[in-house]
Write a protein that holds these residues in place. Sequence first.
Motif, PDB file in Angstrom:
ATOM      1  N   THR A   6       0.835  -1.193   0.000  1.00  0.00           N
ATOM      2  CA  THR A   6       0.000   0.000   0.000  1.00  0.00           C
ATOM      3  C   THR A   6       0.874   1.248   0.000  1.00  0.00           C
ATOM      4  O   THR A   6       2.041   1.207   0.371  1.00  0.00           O
ATOM      5  N   TYR A  46      -8.208  -6.380   7.270  1.00  0.00           N
ATOM      6  CA  TYR A  46      -7.919  -5.906   5.905  1.00  0.00           C
ATOM      7  C   TYR A  46      -7.797  -4.382   5.947  1.00  0.00           C
ATOM      8  O   TYR A  46      -7.036  -3.852   6.725  1.00  0.00           O
ATOM      9  N   GLY A  47      -8.615  -3.700   5.139  1.00  0.00           N
ATOM     10  CA  GLY A  47      -8.562  -2.246   5.047  1.00  0.00           C
ATOM     11  C   GLY A  47      -9.256  -1.573   6.221  1.00  0.00           C
ATOM     12  O   GLY A  47     -10.023  -2.196   6.966  1.00  0.00           O
ATOM     13  N   ASP A  96     -12.570  -3.690   2.470  1.00  0.00           N
ATOM     14  CA  ASP A  96     -12.035  -2.337   2.492  1.00  0.00           C
ATOM     15  C   ASP A  96     -13.174  -1.384   2.805  1.00  0.00           C
ATOM     16  O   ASP A  96     -14.353  -1.696   2.578  1.00  0.00           O
TER      17      ASP A  96
END
Length: 179
Positions: A25, A116-117, A158
């Motif tokens: 990222t 995750y996000g 996300d």
Amino acid sequence: YTFSNTNELTKTFSYPMFLEQGLETIYPENNKLFIGTLSSMIILDLSNPASPSRDGVYFHSTSCDPVLPIGDVAYLTLRTEDFGGCSGDENALHVIDITNTSSPLGHEQITMESPYGMQLINSYLFVGEGKNGLSIFDANDPLNLQKITNKPSIEVYDIMQHPVDPNILLMTNENGLQQ
């Protein structure tokens, strides 16, 4: 590489700086560029955007690594994975003090199922845990998160804040984008 975008995108410079393999990222914040990799969070100084320089690094166990810097704190979600070339060692949310970006300090590690996000909205940190739901933390004290709840029935990978209505979350899952 750096690129100029005056009339069209043009590569302006190649750097001998090796960042690492497994870049995951990239996130700009406060004239810095935060890069999440499989084993670290790298901080680049963008004081001279045409020539970024390495400012600091925070090492962590091998894992998939989204990074979210906000002010003097960065949040990393580290996740093990059975697919996509990202075999990991840890499922956790790391809270990192980045007051001094040259020497980021790990402040807290919160064990999770499959983070995750994430997205910070007002004083709440929302963390998608894929098929394990949506976890919500009180972030009034950004370095000392307090878990409020986990919503296991909501599949979230996300999270984004709605561009017009801050009371709506946009989330991705196997069915696409949902509100």
